[in-house]
Design an enzyme around this catalytic site. Structure first.
Site, PDB file in Angstrom:
ATOM      1  N   MET A 194       0.664   9.695   0.214  1.00 57.11           N
ATOM      2  CA  MET A 194       1.563   9.036   1.425  1.00 57.11           C
ATOM      3  C   MET A 194       1.757   7.617   0.647  1.00 57.11           C
ATOM      4  O   MET A 194       1.593   6.548   1.424  1.00 57.11           O
ATOM      5  CB  MET A 194       0.634   8.916   2.604  1.00 57.11           C
ATOM      6  CG  MET A 194      -0.360   7.946   2.335  1.00 57.11           C
ATOM      7  SD  MET A 194      -1.683   8.395   3.852  1.00 57.11           S
ATOM      8  CE  MET A 194      -2.453   9.953   3.029  1.00 57.11           C
ATOM      9  N   PRO A 195       2.385   7.486  -0.553  1.00 61.06           N
ATOM     10  CA  PRO A 195       2.589   6.122  -1.074  1.00 61.06           C
ATOM     11  C   PRO A 195       3.712   5.430  -0.434  1.00 61.06           C
ATOM     12  O   PRO A 195       4.432   6.183   0.368  1.00 61.06           O
ATOM     13  CB  PRO A 195       3.264   6.602  -2.433  1.00 61.06           C
ATOM     14  CG  PRO A 195       2.612   7.972  -2.673  1.00 61.06           C
ATOM     15  CD  PRO A 195       2.746   8.702  -1.346  1.00 61.06           C
ATOM     16  N   TYR A 196       3.613   4.241  -0.513  1.00 59.65           N
ATOM     17  CA  TYR A 196       4.708   3.309   0.166  1.00 59.65           C
ATOM     18  C   TYR A 196       5.511   2.569  -1.102  1.00 59.65           C
ATOM     19  O   TYR A 196       4.783   1.853  -1.608  1.00 59.65           O
ATOM     20  CB  TYR A 196       4.380   2.380   0.943  1.00 59.65           C
ATOM     21  CG  TYR A 196       5.424   1.296   1.340  1.00 59.65           C
ATOM     22  CD1 TYR A 196       6.370   1.806   2.213  1.00 59.65           C
ATOM     23  CD2 TYR A 196       5.267   0.007   0.918  1.00 59.65           C
ATOM     24  CE1 TYR A 196       7.266   0.716   2.696  1.00 59.65           C
ATOM     25  CE2 TYR A 196       6.191  -0.742   1.269  1.00 59.65           C
ATOM     26  CZ  TYR A 196       7.397  -0.591   2.013  1.00 59.65           C
ATOM     27  OH  TYR A 196       8.067  -1.383   2.535  1.00 59.65           O
ATOM     28  N   THR A 198       5.748  10.612   1.442  1.00 60.51           N
ATOM     29  CA  THR A 198       6.167   9.038   0.614  1.00 60.51           C
ATOM     30  C   THR A 198       7.393   8.740   1.163  1.00 60.51           C
ATOM     31  O   THR A 198       8.450   9.138   1.514  1.00 60.51           O
ATOM     32  CB  THR A 198       6.376   9.888  -0.877  1.00 60.51           C
ATOM     33  OG1 THR A 198       5.345  10.277  -1.598  1.00 60.51           O
ATOM     34  CG2 THR A 198       7.184   8.529  -1.748  1.00 60.51           C
ATOM     35  N   VAL A 199       7.373   7.059   1.293  1.00 59.93           N
ATOM     36  CA  VAL A 199       8.136   6.325   1.770  1.00 59.93           C
ATOM     37  C   VAL A 199       8.639   5.399   0.980  1.00 59.93           C
ATOM     38  O   VAL A 199       8.134   4.735   0.169  1.00 59.93           O
ATOM     39  CB  VAL A 199       7.536   5.475   3.258  1.00 59.93           C
ATOM     40  CG1 VAL A 199       8.725   4.678   3.656  1.00 59.93           C
ATOM     41  CG2 VAL A 199       7.022   6.241   4.337  1.00 59.93           C
TER      42      VAL A 199
END
Lengths: 67, 67, 67, 67, 67, 67
Positions: E1-3, E40-41
Site C-alpha cells: 500500500m505505498p503512497y 498503491t496510490v
C-alpha cells in the site's frame, strides 16, 4: 527536475532494493516524460506500521488479523 | 500562516543549526511576503542517505564514488 | 541537495516575490548548512483560502470575521 | 480514496491513540465527503521537537521557555 | 500500500503520459518491493514554472536564459 | 500544533463541506491527542482525477470503467 516522494511501511527494505526503486523511477520519468535524470530527486520514507492506516485500521492491527 | 517542509540528508545537523534555519526561513517569509511569523510553521525532516536519490543513484552510493 | 516545499495561501503573490523567496531559502541553506545551492529545489504551492484551516476555521471565514 | 498526512511532535503518543486518530479521520471523511473508508489512507509522522518550528523558534526552545 | 507523490513542472503533460507514469511506478513497486498494486496510490502534482526553483532561480527564469 | 494535509480528488466539494472537514479534524486531534486547536493547521488539496492513480490506473479511467 521532478521530485518524487515514496512512502512505504518500514519492513526492513534493503539498501539495494531502495537503490533499485530510485533507479527505476528516475528511468521511468526520463523515458515517459523526457525528464532529465541528472536532476530527478527521489526520497523514500519508511513509516512504522503503527503509523500507517488503511480502511480505518493500522497496518499493525490488520496484519495481526491476517488481512 | 505559511507551512514549510524542509528535507535534508541525515548528517548530524546540530539543534543550533536547525534552529537557525527555522529562524531564517520564518524571517524571510515575513520580510518578502509579509507573512505573520507567529503562525509560520517549519518542519525539518532528515532523510537517511540510502533513502535519497538524485541522478538515479542514492546519496550513499554517490558519496562512495566521490561525487 | 535539499528539497523545500512552501505552502502559502493563494493571494496573488507576484512572480518576483516568489523568485525572491526561492533565492533567499536557497542562500540560507547554503550559508547555514553548507548545502550546494545548485541542487537545492524549492517548490511553492499556493492554496485557496477555502482549503486552508487554522484554529478549526478556514482562512476565508477568519478573514470575513476580521481575524 | 483520500490520502491524509498528519504531522505531530514526537511525544510518545501510544499506538492506541494513533489508531484512534486513524479511525476518526477515516470516519469523518466518509461521513462528511462520502469517501470510501476502505481505500482511505492515513499516515502519521512524528517529528522531533528540535525539528519543528513555530513563531521562528523550535518547540524544544519554546517548551524550555514555558511557552 | 505505498503512497507515491510525483511533482513535475506544469508543461501540458497529456493524460495518457500521466497514466503511463502511474502504471509504471505501480508496476515497479510491485516487482522490486513486492507491494500490492491494488492499494498503491500515485498522485501527480503539476507545478507552475514560476513556483519551482532550482539553483536559486525559478524554472521560468532559467528557461528564458536557455538553461 | 499539528499539521494535517488532506488530498482528495477534485469533485466540486463545497466550501461548507471543506470547512466541516477542517473543523472535524481539528476537534479530533484536540480530543484524542490533546493538541491545541488554535495552532492546528489543515490544508486540503484537490487533485484532478487524471493525476490520481490507484491500482495502476487513473481515477478518470476507473470511473469510465464503472469501478
Amino acid at each position: 527536475m521532478p521530485y518524487v516522494n515514496i512512502k512505504i511501511t518500514k519492513d526492513g527494505t534493503s539498501p539495494e532494493k531502495k537503490a533499485e526503486v530510485i533507479r527505476g523511477v528516475t528511468k521511468l520519468l526520463a523515458e515517459v516524460l523526457g525528464k532529465n535524470p541528472q536532476t530527478t530527486v527521489v526520497v523514500i520514507e519508511e513509516i512504522e506500521t503503527d503509523n500507517w492506516g488503511i480502511g480505518g485500521a493500522t497496518v499493525t492491527t490488520r496484519r495481526k488479523q491476517g488481512r
